[in-house]
Design an enzyme around this catalytic site. Sequence first.
Site, PDB file in Angstrom:
ATOM      1  N   ALA A   1       3.807  -0.309  -3.669  1.00 54.11           N
ATOM      2  CA  ALA A   1       2.714   0.404  -4.337  1.00 54.11           C
ATOM      3  C   ALA A   1       3.167   1.733  -4.918  1.00 54.11           C
ATOM      4  CB  ALA A   1       1.565   0.624  -3.350  1.00 54.11           C
ATOM      5  N   ASP A   2       4.207   2.331  -4.343  1.00 48.94           N
ATOM      6  CA  ASP A   2       4.689   3.629  -4.826  1.00 48.94           C
ATOM      7  C   ASP A   2       5.497   3.517  -6.115  1.00 48.94           C
ATOM      8  OD1 ASP A   2       3.580   4.861  -2.572  1.00 48.94           O
ATOM      9  OD2 ASP A   2       5.393   4.585  -1.393  1.00 48.94           O
TER      10      ASP A   2
ATOM     11  N   GLN B   1       0.846  -1.186   0.000  1.00 48.83           N
ATOM     12  CA  GLN B   1       0.000   0.000   0.000  1.00 48.83           C
ATOM     13  C   GLN B   1       0.882   1.236   0.000  1.00 48.83           C
ATOM     14  OE1 GLN B   1      -2.571  -0.429   3.396  1.00 48.83           O
ATOM     15  NE2 GLN B   1      -3.676  -2.181   2.532  1.00 48.83           N
ATOM     16  N   HIS B   2       0.309   2.366  -0.365  1.00 47.63           N
ATOM     17  CA  HIS B   2       1.106   3.580  -0.495  1.00 47.63           C
ATOM     18  C   HIS B   2       1.609   4.053   0.869  1.00 47.63           C
ATOM     19  CE1 HIS B   2       0.397   4.127  -4.740  1.00 47.63           C
ATOM     20  NE2 HIS B   2      -0.903   4.030  -4.571  1.00 47.63           N
ATOM     21  N   SER B   3       2.769   4.687   0.844  1.00 41.48           N
ATOM     22  CA  SER B   3       3.348   5.233   2.072  1.00 41.48           C
ATOM     23  C   SER B   3       2.409   6.264   2.674  1.00 41.48           C
ATOM     24  CB  SER B   3       4.696   5.894   1.761  1.00 41.48           C
ATOM     25  OG  SER B   3       5.602   4.974   1.208  1.00 41.48           O
TER      26      SER B   3
END
Length: 609
Positions: free
Chosen positions: A254-255, A244-246
Amino acid sequence: MMNLRTICTVFLLFNAALANKKDVFGIHSITFDTADLQVISSVDSNLQVWGQTHECHNCELIMLKEIHKSSHVKLKMDTRYRTKLVVVPDHAYHLNTTNDCRFDTHFTENSNYSLFVNVNDMNNSQPIKCHLIDPKDIDLSYVPILVAIGIYVVLAILCLLSNAGIRRQLIYKICCCLGTSRLVNNDLGAPDGSLNEHSNSINPEAMAQQQRSKRLKSLDTFRGISIIVMIFVNYRGGEYYYFQHSRWNGLTVADLVFPWFIFIMGTSVALSQNCLKLKGVSPKRLFLKIVRRTVILFALGIFMNSGGRNDLSVLRIPGVLQRFSICYFVVATLELVFGRKPQGQYENLTPRWYTPLRDVIDYWIEWLVIIVLLVVYFCLTFLLPVPGCPTGYIGPGGSLQQLANETVDNCTGGAARYIDEKLFSLHHIYQHPTCMVIYKTGAFDPEGVLGSIPSIFLTFLGLQAGKIFLIYPGYKSRIKRFFVWALITGAIATILCKGTKNDGWIPVNKNLWSISFVLALSSMAFILLIACYYTIDVVRIWSGAPFFYPGMNSIFLYIGHEVFQDYFPFSWVPYVGNHTEYLAISLIGTSLWALIAFYLYKVKFFLKI
């Protein structure tokens, strides 16, 4: 007695209730990434438990629970990040004293911890003492990932064996043993019995020469890797935090995918424009093509943002496809206006003293324009006064941030948010940024206007990769250039962030598309491009499957997975809600789209804009 249907209904209702409950910091559901902490007090006065996750950088502690005298409470602790815990008497004036118990630990998922709080008779200045019992359990949250990897490895081996069997005509040999050689010869063609002793040798230079007139499969594979990982993380990535994004600074899987997609788009621009110019397409027609594609991408982005909700008063204007359209328009127009004549015969380029730097010097005007854009970006980011915020602030803001004599409640992203607010108003930007829960912030758009400039720079670096394919004839010279660019961009990114998550001059930040983030991702993109190009187009030990097929229909897959993400069988409402089930949802949904891409390739359907 209750029948099976009643038992299942009760079970589903119970799990639904659990899924709606959050850990003590409100980060996620308690059905995963959670540990139990039993706080047991024998103190004859009320106590308070304060805490904060390490992911919330420079944040003040928040009160988690109040414990009545000589009692106990159970807390659901987050296991994704390290946690700071403080236990104090409720009459303490503040937390920055020694009259408390302090812990800094990383809890393990599904483990049970006990924290005993007792009276400290040995030290009057510290009235309580604490003892945390850690069960030292093994973290098993990664097991579903290992099992999934094993399954896909077995499937890959079976596919390889199947393809090898077909290539070596094992069916023919078996049928020969059964006396059916005539039937096989009629249907499949008889194999050539002669063998060339040099047939299995690999000549990379010759292979690269043969591929020059053909489409570079490595680019489609690169694009396919990006879209497949993007679908996986958009389908929640098994609810693992690194998929998942930071939350703000930092880098997760994810980034990576969106920047890589933009990078390879720039590479494709260089090759496609060169091809069209060689065919004699006029600059006017090329520009109309650029405008047409830009408008379609932007319009599709607005359509995707509506998500079936037609309330224009809160319609989000920035977005992923909108960012694509802006980057494509600027870089493609830049190449059209200032690019050099198309390159047809690579070997016939006249060697010059600056040949090792030809991909930069021959396009100095383009570089000058990009540098001017970056100067504008830095001036707006670090010099633009933002009302109520420190000048040059690039932090997450929120009510929990601790800055000396300054509040940053409404300062998320600094100038980036301020510009979007002035252009679109807060109602028309993203309402649920990744930093919202942990930092207690408001709206912020990671695809806002100011962040488009670093994205354009990343697209331009992808354009440089395309120029390397056009300018340098041999695979060795190309790979050397890619590697040099990877080293340069990676080194600058490391210097800017000081090799740390939060303490650098310019931290790596996907929400802001910081320059360090763009350079770090471009470095990784050059390395990935080297791997794909060498294995697929040079020595051809990999066909690019299964990523090659999604790469040929990336726009179709992106729109399709967004539209159908709430439809079965691409996803479903979880029954149990643990990592295993979420990972199954993510992998099944992603695999289905990969199969759809394979089918579309076989029927020769390719969506182009």
